[in-house]
Design a protein around this motif. Structure first.
Motif, short mmCIF file in Angstrom:
data_model
loop_
_atom_site.label_atom_id
_atom_site.label_comp_id
_atom_site.label_asym_id
_atom_site.label_seq_id
_atom_site.Cartn_x
_atom_site.Cartn_y
_atom_site.Cartn_z
N THR A 197 43.78 8.20 38.15
CA THR A 197 43.42 8.66 36.64
C THR A 197 44.39 7.83 35.88
N LEU A 198 44.13 7.77 34.48
CA LEU A 198 45.03 7.20 33.51
C LEU A 198 46.09 7.79 33.19
N VAL A 199 47.14 7.32 32.61
CA VAL A 199 48.39 8.04 31.93
C VAL A 199 48.68 7.08 30.80
N VAL A 200 49.12 7.46 29.59
CA VAL A 200 49.59 6.74 28.68
C VAL A 200 51.36 6.94 28.53
N LEU A 201 51.81 5.70 28.37
CA LEU A 201 53.47 5.72 28.23
C LEU A 201 53.67 5.53 26.66
N THR A 202 54.31 6.20 25.98
CA THR A 202 54.43 6.12 24.47
C THR A 202 55.74 6.09 24.10
N PRO A 203 56.26 5.51 23.27
CA PRO A 203 57.73 5.52 22.47
C PRO A 203 57.65 6.60 21.66
N ASP A 204 56.77 7.26 21.43
CA ASP A 204 56.82 8.44 20.28
C ASP A 204 57.33 9.70 21.02
N GLN A 205 58.67 9.78 20.87
CA GLN A 205 59.26 11.11 21.84
C GLN A 205 59.07 12.17 20.95
N ASN A 206 58.32 12.55 19.93
CA ASN A 206 58.07 13.61 19.56
C ASN A 206 56.74 14.41 20.02
N LYS A 207 56.26 13.53 20.98
CA LYS A 207 54.87 13.97 21.62
C LYS A 207 55.65 14.66 22.99
N GLU A 208 54.67 15.69 23.39
CA GLU A 208 55.08 16.51 24.42
C GLU A 208 54.50 15.84 25.51
N ALA A 209 55.24 15.90 26.74
CA ALA A 209 54.95 15.18 28.10
C ALA A 209 53.68 16.03 28.75
N THR A 210 52.74 15.39 29.15
CA THR A 210 51.67 16.05 29.72
C THR A 210 51.09 15.07 30.98
N SER A 211 49.93 15.68 31.64
CA SER A 211 49.57 14.74 32.93
C SER A 211 48.98 13.42 32.37
N ASN A 212 48.59 13.37 31.04
CA ASN A 212 47.91 12.19 30.56
C ASN A 212 48.67 11.48 29.71
N LEU A 213 49.90 11.92 29.35
CA LEU A 213 50.69 11.24 28.37
C LEU A 213 52.20 11.46 28.66
N LEU A 214 53.02 10.26 28.77
CA LEU A 214 54.54 10.40 28.78
C LEU A 214 55.18 9.75 27.92
N PRO A 215 56.18 10.35 27.04
CA PRO A 215 56.94 9.82 26.18
C PRO A 215 58.19 8.98 26.72
N VAL A 216 58.33 7.77 26.38
CA VAL A 216 59.66 7.09 27.19
C VAL A 216 60.71 6.77 26.04
N ASN A 217 61.66 6.41 26.18
CA ASN A 217 62.93 6.20 25.03
C ASN A 217 62.95 4.84 24.83
N PHE A 218 62.07 3.94 25.11
CA PHE A 218 62.13 2.40 24.66
C PHE A 218 60.89 2.04 24.05
N SER A 219 61.02 1.71 22.76
CA SER A 219 60.12 1.25 21.91
C SER A 219 59.34 -0.10 22.05
N GLY A 220 60.11 -1.07 23.01
CA GLY A 220 59.65 -2.48 23.22
C GLY A 220 58.95 -2.44 24.54
N LEU A 221 58.63 -1.38 25.08
CA LEU A 221 57.79 -1.53 26.51
C LEU A 221 56.64 -2.36 26.23
N SER A 222 55.82 -1.84 25.19
CA SER A 222 54.40 -2.69 25.20
C SER A 222 54.73 -3.91 25.06
N LYS A 223 55.83 -4.73 24.50
CA LYS A 223 55.85 -6.05 24.46
C LYS A 223 56.55 -6.52 25.70
N ALA A 224 57.09 -5.80 26.47
CA ALA A 224 57.60 -6.47 27.76
C ALA A 224 56.75 -6.21 28.82
#
Length: 478
Positions: free
Chosen positions: A113-140
């Motif tokens: 299944t798919l999961v989205v890694l997002t730098p938006d740490q205001n969002k709650e972690a779920t089975s489909n969405l995991l907030p991370v502490n690095f805003s440059g992940l998508s560029k890296a």
């Protein structure tokens, strides 16, 4: 016909392996660094860890607030007082570590299944969405890259760690395909992307805040600099410490765990300049093999380890990793159910290695003020332990008088085969011979209490008398 001595020796060797270690067996030459936390922070547990062989207490600031760690530190001080065991303190920085921002609530991830890694740490972690502490992940990252998420990297436990494959990058978000089903149960989860550069400072603003408050307050002996990538990282950290008064004496250990060093590590046998520069600047090195096992093929990790430890040994600087100056226990003591038993078992393993070597002198006793003489002896890996008697020096800055020596004694606790004790400052070793003899008697008693000196043992004593260095051999009575 005479029987071969080899045939006689083998059964004795086997029986010694089968027999349990004697409780009075003297401590291992290799030191044990224990991480204090959830399962190892009460006074009684820490006391038992100290008695079991822990000589350095590590405080990992990747999790827990300073108040939590201060309560643990206060318990450590109480345990040190009750056990009368010397213990050094290591502060482990967070550094540019990528963390998954989640609560203690378990999150189930399903394979395919798919999961989205997002730098938006205001969002709650779920089975489909995991907030991370690095805003440059998508560029890296790019499509097809591998991402690993787990508690303390490379645990090998596939039910609590997960491998992801990047399938799409959209804006700041990274969509990934989950490769194996897992449950993220605890609060601390680290994210690791193989072979990318993390554009974050090695010593973060948060690290600086912790060091200048908690570190200063607790007079830390060692700073473990996470994700050290360049010699400049250590110089920057040392410059920062030098402005904090009592932190000038704190030693900096470079923690090697990321790809910027690792690619160059592969050519270490060819005389690696980058690694050598780090080794020259640091007071010691810590090798995070879990991280190395993700960036490098696992079979290459031990080759790197052997080459890197050889370099550390040649230059005489402590290496913290399995089978070296010190063994670092992380999750085993932090959240494992048996922190004391783990330390005791590792200590026995290290001691049994030592038991195989027959020596004529049981111990070297070295009188020193800075600790350098004892470290120099330990550098050459003698088969017997070195008892370092640190003589305090009275110094003044024109405003107040202070004794040096406590830092030097504690910082020996991470060096293989070195067992420090702090002499009474009222009796400097360079004075009358009677005073020397009284300090030597205290040192011998200390060695007996450690279990490294027994009746009829021969002891080598190194001490300075005036401008001369004297070495003498004494044989003990009953």
């Amino acid at each position: 016909m005479h029987s071969s001595p080899l045939l006689l020796e083998e059964p004795i060797r086997i029986s010694s392996i089968l027999e349990p270690s004697k409780p009075t067996f003297f401590p291992a030459m290799t030191k044990i660094v224990g991480t204090l936390g959830q399962k190892s922070r009460e006074v009684d547990t820490i006391s038992r860890c100290l008695n079991a062989g822990m000589s350095v207490a590590r405080f990992d600031f990747s999790w827990g607030d300073p108040e939590y760690h201060q309560a643990t530190m206060d318990n450590l001080k109480a345990a040190i007082k009750s056990t009368k065991k010397l213990c050094a303190v290591m502060l482990d920085t967070v550094g540019p570590e990528l963390l998954v921002n989640k609560t203690d609530r378990p999150i189930s991830l399903q394979a395919d299944t798919l999961v989205v890694l997002t730098p938006d740490q205001n969002k709650e972690a779920t089975s489909n969405l995991l907030p991370v502490n690095f805003s440059g992940l998508s560029k890296a990252v790019k499509k097809g890259d591998t991402i690993f998420i787990g508690q303390y990297l490379f645990t090998g436990n596939e039910t609590t760690s997960v491998w992801l494959e990047v399938s799409e990058v959209h804006g700041d978000d990274v969509t990934c395909l989950i490769k194996n089903s897992a449950t993220l149960a605890g609060s601390l989860y680290t994210l690791h992307v193989s072979q990318i550069r993390i554009d974050l400072p090695t010593l973060t603003d948060n690290d600086k805040e912790v060091i200048s408050t908690w570190g200063v307050r607790n007079n830390i002996d060692f700073l473990s600099l996470s994700y050290t990538r360049h010699a400049e990282d250590i110089r920057h950290a040392r410059d920062f410490l030098s402005k904090l008064g009592n932190m000038k004496q704190t030693q900096i250990f470079a923690k090697i765990e990321n790809i910027e060093v690792n690619f160059k590590i592969l050519s270490i046998l060819l005389g690696l300049k980058h690694f050598d520069e780090i080794l020259r600047e640091a007071d010691g090195l810590i090798f995070s093999r879990g991280n190395l096992g993700i960036d490098l093929p696992p079979e290459k990790v031990f080759l790197f380890q052997k080459a890197a430890i050889y370099k550390c040994n040649m230059i005489g600087k402590p290496a913290v990793v399995t089978r070296s100056d010190a063994i670092l226990l992380g999750a085993e003591t932090l959240r494992g159910l048996y922190p004391v038993e783990t330390i005791a078992t590792v200590g026995k393993i290290c001691a049994e290695v030592r038991a195989a070597i027959k020596v004529k002198a049981s111990v070297i006793i070295c009188f020193t003020s800075s600790g350098r003489a004892a470290r120099l002896i330990a550098k050459y890996r003698p088969t017997m332990p070195v008892l370092s008697v640190v003589i305090p020096q009275l110094k003044t800055n024109q405003l107040r008088w202070t004794f040096t020596g406590a830092f030097e004694a504690r910082q020996s606790l991470i060096v293989r085969g070195l067992f420090p004790m702090l002499a009474d400052p009222r009796h400097p070793a360079e004075s009358k011979s009677a005073t020397n003899e009284s300090i030597l008697k205290v040192a011998l008693d200390h060695g007996k209490a450690y279990g490294i000196i027994k009746p009829h043992d021969r002891v080598v004593v190194c001490q300075k008398v005036g401008d001369s260095s004297v070495v003498k051999i004494i044989e003990l009575e009953d």
